[in-house]
Scaffold this motif. Structure first.
Motif, short mmCIF file in Angstrom:
data_model
loop_
_atom_site.label_atom_id
_atom_site.label_comp_id
_atom_site.label_asym_id
_atom_site.label_seq_id
_atom_site.Cartn_x
_atom_site.Cartn_y
_atom_site.Cartn_z
N TRP A 35 0.83 -1.20 0.00
CA TRP A 35 0.00 0.00 0.00
C TRP A 35 0.87 1.25 0.00
CZ3 TRP A 35 -0.48 3.99 3.54
CH2 TRP A 35 -1.59 4.82 3.36
N LEU A 36 1.86 1.23 0.89
CA LEU A 36 2.78 2.37 1.01
C LEU A 36 3.57 2.55 -0.28
CD1 LEU A 36 3.28 4.23 3.42
CD2 LEU A 36 5.35 2.93 3.90
N HIS A 37 3.98 1.43 -0.85
CA HIS A 37 4.75 1.44 -2.09
C HIS A 37 4.02 2.26 -3.16
CE1 HIS A 37 7.10 -0.19 -5.48
NE2 HIS A 37 5.94 -0.26 -6.10
N TYR A 38 2.73 2.02 -3.29
CA TYR A 38 1.96 2.76 -4.30
C TYR A 38 1.66 4.19 -3.84
CZ TYR A 38 1.37 -1.43 -7.07
OH TYR A 38 1.60 -2.52 -7.85
N ALA A 39 1.45 4.38 -2.54
CA ALA A 39 1.08 5.69 -2.03
C ALA A 39 2.18 6.73 -2.30
CB ALA A 39 0.79 5.61 -0.53
N VAL A 40 3.44 6.35 -2.04
CA VAL A 40 4.52 7.33 -2.20
C VAL A 40 4.87 7.53 -3.68
CG1 VAL A 40 5.54 6.93 0.06
CG2 VAL A 40 6.30 5.57 -1.91
N ARG A 41 4.25 6.74 -4.56
CA ARG A 41 4.51 6.91 -5.98
C ARG A 41 3.31 7.48 -6.72
NH1 ARG A 41 7.50 3.24 -4.03
NH2 ARG A 41 9.58 2.69 -4.80
N ASN A 42 2.32 7.92 -5.97
CA ASN A 42 1.13 8.46 -6.63
C ASN A 42 1.15 9.99 -6.60
OD1 ASN A 42 -1.67 9.50 -6.84
ND2 ASN A 42 -2.13 7.35 -7.13
N PRO A 43 1.37 10.61 -7.75
CA PRO A 43 1.53 12.08 -7.77
C PRO A 43 0.29 12.83 -7.27
CG PRO A 43 1.37 11.18 -10.01
CD PRO A 43 1.52 10.02 -9.09
N LYS A 44 -0.89 12.32 -7.62
CA LYS A 44 -2.11 13.03 -7.19
C LYS A 44 -2.21 13.07 -5.67
CE LYS A 44 -5.01 11.87 -11.19
NZ LYS A 44 -4.64 10.54 -11.71
N LEU A 45 -1.96 11.92 -5.05
CA LEU A 45 -2.04 11.84 -3.60
C LEU A 45 -0.98 12.73 -2.95
CD1 LEU A 45 -3.12 10.62 -0.99
CD2 LEU A 45 -1.63 8.67 -1.34
N ILE A 46 0.25 12.67 -3.50
CA ILE A 46 1.34 13.44 -2.90
C ILE A 46 1.08 14.94 -3.02
CG2 ILE A 46 3.78 14.02 -3.14
CD1 ILE A 46 4.24 11.08 -3.85
N LEU A 104 -7.95 18.45 -1.32
CA LEU A 104 -8.58 17.30 -0.69
C LEU A 104 -9.16 16.36 -1.75
CD1 LEU A 104 -10.43 18.94 2.32
CD2 LEU A 104 -8.80 17.08 2.47
N TYR A 105 -9.84 16.95 -2.71
CA TYR A 105 -10.46 16.14 -3.77
C TYR A 105 -9.40 15.39 -4.56
CZ TYR A 105 -14.85 18.75 -3.07
OH TYR A 105 -15.99 19.28 -2.56
N VAL A 106 -8.32 16.10 -4.94
CA VAL A 106 -7.28 15.48 -5.77
C VAL A 106 -6.57 14.38 -4.98
CG1 VAL A 106 -5.11 15.88 -6.96
CG2 VAL A 106 -6.99 17.48 -7.26
N ALA A 107 -6.25 14.63 -3.70
CA ALA A 107 -5.62 13.61 -2.86
C ALA A 107 -6.51 12.38 -2.77
CB ALA A 107 -5.37 14.18 -1.47
N ASN A 108 -7.81 12.63 -2.75
CA ASN A 108 -8.78 11.55 -2.64
C ASN A 108 -8.76 10.65 -3.87
OD1 ASN A 108 -10.92 10.22 -1.41
ND2 ASN A 108 -12.34 11.28 -2.76
N VAL A 109 -8.64 11.27 -5.04
CA VAL A 109 -8.53 10.49 -6.27
C VAL A 109 -7.26 9.63 -6.22
CG1 VAL A 109 -8.31 10.58 -8.77
CG2 VAL A 109 -9.78 12.19 -7.60
N GLY A 110 -6.17 10.23 -5.71
CA GLY A 110 -4.92 9.50 -5.57
C GLY A 110 -5.08 8.28 -4.66
N LEU A 111 -5.74 8.49 -3.53
CA LEU A 111 -5.99 7.38 -2.59
C LEU A 111 -6.80 6.29 -3.25
CD1 LEU A 111 -6.80 8.93 0.90
CD2 LEU A 111 -5.02 7.28 0.34
N ASP A 112 -7.78 6.71 -4.03
CA ASP A 112 -8.63 5.76 -4.74
C ASP A 112 -7.78 4.86 -5.63
OD1 ASP A 112 -11.04 4.67 -5.24
OD2 ASP A 112 -11.75 6.23 -6.61
N GLU A 113 -6.80 5.48 -6.31
CA GLU A 113 -5.93 4.71 -7.20
C GLU A 113 -5.03 3.77 -6.40
OE1 GLU A 113 -3.91 7.61 -9.52
OE2 GLU A 113 -5.70 8.13 -10.68
#
Lengths: 331, 305
Positions: free
Chosen positions: B29-40, B287-296
């Motif tokens: 999960w973390l692996h993908y989280a730190v590589r997701n530009p929208k979330l970051i 918040l919205y954009v980070a949310n899309v990142g989390l979704d991914e």
């Protein structure tokens, strides 16, 4: 079907009674004394005259009756289409004040709501399909839907009105023109309508586009989509199913967003001093005009209920489950 | 009123295990989280603004952002980073205090609305029938009641309005659309095979809701909370704008209200009405954009390969 609608209508009737009751209560709990304010405004120096005026107004507005009688009178008057007398623009009946403002608010809301819904769904569905487009739609959509209505209104007024001078930034029509059925007035009103309309349209558009995109992507992950693709169905067919299923919550959302859109229209009208219900509500709060505030709320309540009912009809058309007795849909 | 079930092909008996977008345990999960530009990007913007809102007021000399401190109506410069109002108030001081109020109203309103929406939405959507009818009626009543009206009542009972109370009442009035969205989702999910299977195996309502239905829409629920959080902020700013804001202190909506009231637009004082609106838009948008990142991150199917 008939039972479905009968149940819905019952719910709406009860809702209306509850809403009217609450609407009646709110002004009674509001601070301030409108009669005192009116007497003060008349600048009567003699105490006797002031007392006589106070008694006259109390009698006129029915403040001297017990509460339950006021409540019954309120209903009786309401069913006759009588919303009382406005204190702010005394002695004009509230119904007349509201009816004068109603076309402006409806003329602002109906086109912006419907257009933003159709265009937003279309853009959202497209962006769920194409990655390139999605990378544009997503940030722009979120930016728009994150904007406060009055701020986008201020920005537009500043950029296209004050700066560029393309559109007027105040009022529903020019001061040197008389409202009426003339081409001149129509064009002038249209000119004043553009910026408030754009404010509402743009913010709502972002929301619909994002909502549609997310729903389609959600549907594409569902079991039936996986099943269809496992069967080797063409991608286009799967997308068509996904779109149809994704539209359902969007139809529901159309009714639900009305409250937010009314609030949006209200603050947008305030920015542009647009002579609709929003400006009236602001004036009624500032002047503690009980009757005008009540009337405006009731207009909004009735409007939301009618809209909900129309959405129910649309929902029955688009959702077959409501017709097969599975009690779906919205109410 | 026929009670025929949906004609489902036999082969469509999907695996009973729902395709729950649950996080994989451990580092994936973390692996993908730190590589997701929208979330970051989204999370970074939110965190920065939150830090400014929390720390900014502490770094200022005086506690009152509405004090008359400087020259009147001056454009931004080295001393006053965001300029001053017509009355010589420091716009930056108002801005950092306003951010704080904005986050508070978002958290309080969003959390309260989300809890109510989930309870009402799951119950109504899953149980249907009379429960659905009663909850729908409640939803309708709250829906046609403008938040403005409720805040007027509060105002009548309490002469002083605070940000937290404003958030509380926004939460109590802004859940209906979310409850209906959850209800509609639950309604479409409860007709799916794995729910039937769980029901046949004798699971209770709440067990099915939390084990079968909620995981299937967890990304949707999270999206909804973000929308409620942002929505609370937007509603609060609207209320502030029409003069129903907190009576003490400052908020971004109140800044917009005074800018409007004192003709900042006509006077061309852009530094007065741009920052508060930009602050609101940045918080809610991020918040919205980070949310899309989390979704991914949670949902492998959404990941860009």
């Amino acid at each position: 079907m008939r039972r479905y609608f009968a149940r819905k209508l019952l719910v709406y009737a009860l809702t209306f009674v509850a809403a009217v009751t609450v609407n009646w209560m709110i002004p009674r709990f509001m601070p301030g004394d409108p009669v005192a304010a009116m007497v003060a405004r008349a600048r009567v120096s003699q105490p006797e005259a002031a007392e006589a005026m106070r008694a006259y107004y109390n009698n006129l507005f029915g403040f001297d009756e017990p509460l339950w009688q006021q409540y019954l009178h309120f209903w009786g008057a309401l069913l006759q289409g009588d919303f009382g007398i406005s204190i702010w623009v005394f002695p004009t009946p509230v119904g007349d004040v509201l009816l004068d403002a109603l076309p402006y608010t409806l003329g602002l809301m109906i086109p912006s709501v419907l257009l933003s819904w159709f265009v937003g769904n279309w853009i959202g569905a497209l962006s769920a399909r194409r990655k390139v487009l999605d990378n544009t739609v997503l940030p722009v959509g979120y930016l728009l839907t994150a904007m406060p209505y009055m701020w986008i209104a201020v920005i537009l007024a500043w950029a296209l009105g004050a700066h560029a001078g393309w559109f007027p930034i105040s009022g529903g029509y020019s001061l040197d023109i008389t409202p009426g059925w003339s081409t001149d007035f129509a064009l002038d009103a249209l000119h004043h309508w553009v910026l408030p309309f754009l404010s509402l349209f743009l913010v709502a558009l972002g929301g619909w586009a994002i909502g549609m995109r997310n729903m389609i992507i959600y549907e594409l992950e569902s079991d039936y989509s996986s099943y269809l693709s496992a069967l080797g169905a063409p991608q286009r067919l799967i997308r068509r199913y996904a779109f149809r299923n994704a539209v359902l919550p969007q139809v529901t959302g159309l009714a639900l967003q009305l409250g937010v859109l009314v609030a949006g229209a209200l603050v947008t009208e305030i920015v542009f001093a647009y002579p609709g219900l929003g400006s009236l509500i602001l004036a009624s709060i500032q002047n503690q005009d009980f009757f005008l505030l009540q009337g405006a709320f009731l207009f909004i309540v009735i409007g939301v209920l009618i809209a909900n009912f129309l959405i129910d009809i649309v929902y029955v058309v688009v959702d077959p489950r409501t017709r097969t007795g599975m009690a779906g849909g919205t109410s | 009123m026929s009670t025929l079930p949906d004609p489902v092909p036999e082969t469509a008996a999907a695996p009973a295990a729902p395709s729950a977008p649950a996080a994989k345990p451990g580092g994936e999960w973390l692996h993908y989280a730190v590589r997701n530009p929208k979330l970051i990007i989204g999370a970074t913007v939110v965190v920065i603004l939150l830090a400014v809102g929390l720390l900014g007021p502490l770094l200022l000399d005086n506690g009152n952002p509405n004090e008359y401190v400087g020259p009147q109506a001056s454009a931004p410069d080295g001393t006053y980073w965001m300029g001053t109002t017509t009355f010589g108030q420091d716009v930056y001081a108002q801005f950092v205090h306003g951010l704080r109020a904005t986050f508070l109203v978002g958290v309080v309103g969003g959390a309260i609305a989300a809890v109510i929406a989930m309870v009402v939405g799951f119950l109504a959507g899953y149980r249907g029938g009379i429960v659905d009818e009663i909850l729908n009626m409640l939803t309708n009543i709250v829906l046609v009641l403008p938040a403005l009206a409720v805040l007027l009542i509060i105002n009548a009972y309490m002469g002083v309005r605070s940000v937290a109370v404003q958030g509380l009442f926004i939460g109590l009035t802004s859940w209906p659309w979310a409850a209906r969205a959850i209800r509609a989702q639950t309604f479409s999910l409860r007709t799916r095979e794995f729910v039937d299977l769980a029901r046949l195996s004798g699971s209770g309502t709440w067990r099915i809701v939390f084990r079968e239905i909620a995981p299937n829409m967890s990304s949707y629920l999270f999206m909804m909370f973000i929308l409620l959080f942002g929505g609370s902020i937007l509603i609060a700013s609207s209320l502030d704008f029409i003069g129903l804001g907190p009576t003490e202190g400052v908020s971004l909506g109140l800044m917009l209200q005074s800018a409007q009231q004192w003709s900042a637009l006509q006077l061309g004082m852009w530094w007065w009405f741009i920052p508060p609106g930009a602050g609101i838009t940045a918080i809610v948008g991020a918040l919205y954009v980070a949310n899309v990142g989390l979704d991914e991150v949670f949902n492998p199917k959404l990941r860009e390969s």
